[in-house]
Write an enzyme that holds these catalytic residues in place. Structure first.
Site, PDB file in Angstrom:
ATOM      1  N   TRP A 165     -15.417  12.681 -12.870  1.00 50.70           N
ATOM      2  CA  TRP A 165     -14.540  12.356 -11.747  1.00 50.70           C
ATOM      3  C   TRP A 165     -13.843  13.598 -11.187  1.00 50.70           C
ATOM      4  O   TRP A 165     -13.522  13.657 -10.002  1.00 50.70           O
ATOM      5  CB  TRP A 165     -13.500  11.314 -12.164  1.00 50.70           C
ATOM      6  CG  TRP A 165     -12.581  11.734 -13.287  1.00 50.70           C
ATOM      7  CD1 TRP A 165     -12.785  11.545 -14.619  1.00 50.70           C
ATOM      8  CD2 TRP A 165     -11.324  12.417 -13.167  1.00 50.70           C
ATOM      9  NE1 TRP A 165     -11.735  12.066 -15.339  1.00 50.70           N
ATOM     10  CE2 TRP A 165     -10.820  12.601 -14.473  1.00 50.70           C
ATOM     11  CE3 TRP A 165     -10.587  12.883 -12.086  1.00 50.70           C
ATOM     12  CZ2 TRP A 165      -9.611  13.244 -14.721  1.00 50.70           C
ATOM     13  CZ3 TRP A 165      -9.377  13.529 -12.334  1.00 50.70           C
ATOM     14  CH2 TRP A 165      -8.898  13.696 -13.644  1.00 50.70           C
ATOM     15  N   ASN A 219     -10.586   3.550   3.018  1.00 50.89           N
ATOM     16  CA  ASN A 219     -10.186   3.391   1.618  1.00 50.89           C
ATOM     17  C   ASN A 219     -11.162   2.541   0.808  1.00 50.89           C
ATOM     18  O   ASN A 219     -11.470   2.867  -0.347  1.00 50.89           O
ATOM     19  CB  ASN A 219      -8.782   2.781   1.531  1.00 50.89           C
ATOM     20  CG  ASN A 219      -8.275   2.757   0.101  1.00 50.89           C
ATOM     21  OD1 ASN A 219      -8.127   3.805  -0.521  1.00 50.89           O
ATOM     22  ND2 ASN A 219      -8.026   1.574  -0.425  1.00 50.89           N
ATOM     23  N   TRP A 261       1.693   1.887  -3.443  1.00 51.01           N
ATOM     24  CA  TRP A 261       0.638   2.527  -4.236  1.00 51.01           C
ATOM     25  C   TRP A 261       0.779   4.046  -4.150  1.00 51.01           C
ATOM     26  O   TRP A 261       0.598   4.757  -5.135  1.00 51.01           O
ATOM     27  CB  TRP A 261      -0.756   2.100  -3.751  1.00 51.01           C
ATOM     28  CG  TRP A 261      -1.307   0.910  -4.470  1.00 51.01           C
ATOM     29  CD1 TRP A 261      -1.477  -0.337  -3.990  1.00 51.01           C
ATOM     30  CD2 TRP A 261      -1.774   0.869  -5.836  1.00 51.01           C
ATOM     31  NE1 TRP A 261      -2.010  -1.160  -4.959  1.00 51.01           N
ATOM     32  CE2 TRP A 261      -2.199  -0.448  -6.097  1.00 51.01           C
ATOM     33  CE3 TRP A 261      -1.854   1.819  -6.855  1.00 51.01           C
ATOM     34  CZ2 TRP A 261      -2.715  -0.842  -7.332  1.00 51.01           C
ATOM     35  CZ3 TRP A 261      -2.371   1.430  -8.087  1.00 51.01           C
ATOM     36  CH2 TRP A 261      -2.787   0.120  -8.322  1.00 51.01           C
ATOM     37  N   GLU A 278       0.832  -1.206   0.000  1.00 49.59           N
ATOM     38  CA  GLU A 278       0.000   0.000   0.000  1.00 49.59           C
ATOM     39  C   GLU A 278       0.870   1.262   0.000  1.00 49.59           C
ATOM     40  O   GLU A 278       0.533   2.258  -0.646  1.00 49.59           O
ATOM     41  CB  GLU A 278      -0.934   0.001   1.211  1.00 49.59           C
ATOM     42  CG  GLU A 278      -2.052  -1.024   1.119  1.00 49.59           C
ATOM     43  CD  GLU A 278      -2.967  -0.776  -0.063  1.00 49.59           C
ATOM     44  OE1 GLU A 278      -3.455   0.362  -0.213  1.00 49.59           O
ATOM     45  OE2 GLU A 278      -3.182  -1.707  -0.857  1.00 49.59           O
ATOM     46  N   TRP A 280     -20.343  12.683 -19.975  1.00 50.44           N
ATOM     47  CA  TRP A 280     -20.712  12.860 -18.577  1.00 50.44           C
ATOM     48  C   TRP A 280     -22.052  13.586 -18.449  1.00 50.44           C
ATOM     49  O   TRP A 280     -22.463  14.324 -19.343  1.00 50.44           O
ATOM     50  CB  TRP A 280     -19.640  13.667 -17.835  1.00 50.44           C
ATOM     51  CG  TRP A 280     -18.292  13.016 -17.807  1.00 50.44           C
ATOM     52  CD1 TRP A 280     -17.182  13.399 -18.496  1.00 50.44           C
ATOM     53  CD2 TRP A 280     -17.903  11.863 -17.049  1.00 50.44           C
ATOM     54  NE1 TRP A 280     -16.124  12.567 -18.211  1.00 50.44           N
ATOM     55  CE2 TRP A 280     -16.537  11.610 -17.326  1.00 50.44           C
ATOM     56  CE3 TRP A 280     -18.576  11.017 -16.162  1.00 50.44           C
ATOM     57  CZ2 TRP A 280     -15.833  10.561 -16.746  1.00 50.44           C
ATOM     58  CZ3 TRP A 280     -17.885   9.963 -15.574  1.00 50.44           C
ATOM     59  CH2 TRP A 280     -16.528   9.747 -15.873  1.00 50.44           C
ATOM     60  N   TRP A 292      -8.760   8.757  -8.331  1.00 48.13           N
ATOM     61  CA  TRP A 292     -10.008   9.053  -9.038  1.00 48.13           C
ATOM     62  C   TRP A 292      -9.939   8.575 -10.489  1.00 48.13           C
ATOM     63  O   TRP A 292     -10.920   8.047 -11.021  1.00 48.13           O
ATOM     64  CB  TRP A 292     -10.324  10.552  -8.960  1.00 48.13           C
ATOM     65  CG  TRP A 292     -11.072  10.885  -7.712  1.00 48.13           C
ATOM     66  CD1 TRP A 292     -10.572  11.363  -6.538  1.00 48.13           C
ATOM     67  CD2 TRP A 292     -12.482  10.723  -7.505  1.00 48.13           C
ATOM     68  NE1 TRP A 292     -11.576  11.497  -5.611  1.00 48.13           N
ATOM     69  CE2 TRP A 292     -12.758  11.122  -6.177  1.00 48.13           C
ATOM     70  CE3 TRP A 292     -13.534  10.285  -8.308  1.00 48.13           C
ATOM     71  CZ2 TRP A 292     -14.041  11.091  -5.626  1.00 48.13           C
ATOM     72  CZ3 TRP A 292     -14.825  10.260  -7.768  1.00 48.13           C
ATOM     73  CH2 TRP A 292     -15.061  10.662  -6.456  1.00 48.13           C
TER      74      TRP A 292
END
Length: 466
Positions: free
Chosen positions: A349, A331, A268, A265, A296, A372
């Site tokens: 987004w 998360n 990440w 993690e 969108w 995102w």
């Protein structure tokens, strides 16, 4: 013996701070400076106030002073350096495009003064150019990137905090005058109850995590009702603790699979920085260019319902209310809430990213933008767009007893676990007994989930057809 200036940014700590260590190692006097980042969101500004207060107190205890200024660093720092007779400026190396451009301007302004700008690896585990493919390029996929990081190894040399700082004093702003804290109404009560900003708070949070929760981290990190995550992200973002120290303390704890999952993690986060280095517009523009044409929807009412945790989907509403109350969101629930916004509601987004930027205490340019884009399917190594989280199934799987929903959506607290994630499908008598009135004290869903899914897939098909 020449004097130095340390420019703090997202490295608000004394221990394992390479810029501070290099300046103090000269033996000369040191000016310690923070310049306000005006781009911070409201929750981040609250955190910043308390983090700077803690850092300032730690510096005073060692004989120094934290100088506060606001304005353009490329103007402030050269003028201050000339006034104090500084021969070198030390700062953390930046990944963010704004700070990279600022650094270029600052370097150009310091050169005529014969003052060097020294940037140190401080906010990441690796320099951007350190982790490359066999062909020498940068990675766009997480798994090979993480393997390369493990193979490279994180240097174990951790720098001690200076015992004494021979500070240089000059006129400084007052932290209170920056008005970083909320005015009336005071919306920060939940954050004060949850967090202790500052280096001491960061170390305490890490020690608490490694003393127990890390053992079950591989599984518990997905269960929002349990204290199964480290909750270190705001501390690491503001640099109150170095990612290198977190890495080595965790690796040395000997907690098996939980530690290995935690280290991945951390990588990440590192991968997000890697992507930001390659894609400076990651907060605004999709990495996959075909998504510029994505159809969108423009639905201000639905966006507002999502922001306030009034979508009628309990797990989504719980997450958005946790965010509003504490400045943080679990998360797993972040992924659920983000997927619901961009797929079921078809809202761009970027709107979600902007809301998180303003309300998260750990709002981070790299992690926020990359995450995102991952959910929206338009980023590097992204989840495919047609992977659409069903929030009901996610709630049943990761909050099966409804404890998380009960905590943050108290109007549903008396519903049985079997129906707490689907109140719109629940017998009216059960709703009445639990004190739930759909369309009254709790909203009906803003969209039918099946309809939203089909609409999202149809929108994605238009990209494929094009």
């Amino acid at each position: 013996m020449s004097a130095s200036l340390v420019w703090f940014r997202n490295d608000l700590r004394l221990a394992d701070n390479p810029a501070l260590h290099a300046a103090c190692a000269t033996g000369g006097k040191v000016a310690l400076l923070y310049i306000l980042d005006e781009r911070a969101g409201a929750a981040s500004r609250w955190w910043l106030h308390h983090s700077l207060a803690a850092l300032g107190a730690d510096i005073v205890a060692r004989g120094g002073t934290l100088l506060l200024r606001r304005g353009d660093p490329a103007r402030i720092i050269p003028a201050l350096a000339a006034e104090l007779g500084v021969s070198a400026v030390h700062a953390a190396r930046a990944h963010e495009p704004f700070w990279r451009e600022t650094d270029r301007a600052l370097d150009a302004a310091l050169k005529p003064l014969n003052i060097g700008l020294h940037r140190h690896l401080s906010t990441a585990l690796f320099a951007p150019e350190r982790i490359t493919t066999k062909a020498g390029g940068l990675f766009g996929v997480y798994t090979p990137f993480s393997k390369a990081c493990f193979a490279a190894g994180v240097p174990e040399m951790l720098l001690p905090a200076p015992k004494v700082i021979h500070g240089l004093e000059v006129a400084s702003d007052r932290l209170e005058d920056w008005a970083l804290l909320p005015a009336k109404p005071d919306w920060a009560g939940g954050m004060r109850a949850e967090w202790t900003p500052g280096e001491a708070g960061a170390l305490a949070r890490l020690e608490t995590f490694l003393a127990g929760p890390v053992q079950l981290y591989a599984e518990a990190r997905n269960l929002p009702a349990q204290p199964g995550t480290a909750k270190l992200s705001p501390h690491v973002h503001f640099g109150e603790i170095s990612p290198r120290l977190v890495w080595h303390r965790a690796a040395a704890s000997g907690q098996g699979q939980g530690v290995q999952t935690f280290l991945k993690e951390l990588l990440w986060r590192e991968f997000s920085l890697h992507l930001l280095w390659q894609h400076p517009e990651i907060r605004r523009s999709p990495i996959r260019p075909e998504f510029v044409r994505f159809p969108w929807a423009d639905n201000a009412a639905a966006l507002r319902a999502w922001q306030r945790g009034r979508t009628g989907i309990p797990i989504v509403d719980a997450g958005m209310r946790e965010l509003w109350q504490t400045g943080w969101m679990h998360n797993r629930v972040r992924m659920i809430c983000a997927s619901f916004l961009v797929k079921h509601l078809l809202i761009p987004w970027q709107a979600g990213e902007a809301w998180f930027w303003d309300t998260l205490v750990d709002a981070d340019e790299a992690a926020n933008g990359a995450s995102w884009q991952w959910v929206a399917g338009c980023g590097a190594d992204a989840a495919p767009y047609f992977r659409i989280f069903n929030p009901v199934l996610q709630g049943l799987k990761f909050d099966p007893e409804g404890a998380y929903v009960r905590r943050f959506v108290p109007e549903l607290a008396k519903l049985p676990a079997a129906c707490i994630h689907t109140p719109w499908e629940t017998d009216p008598a059960i709703l009445a007994h639990a004190g739930v009135k759909l369309g009254g004290n709790y909203p009906r869903p803003v969209i039918d989930l099946a309809t939203g899914r089909e609409r999202a897939l149809a929108a994605y098909q238009t990209l494929k057809d094009a």
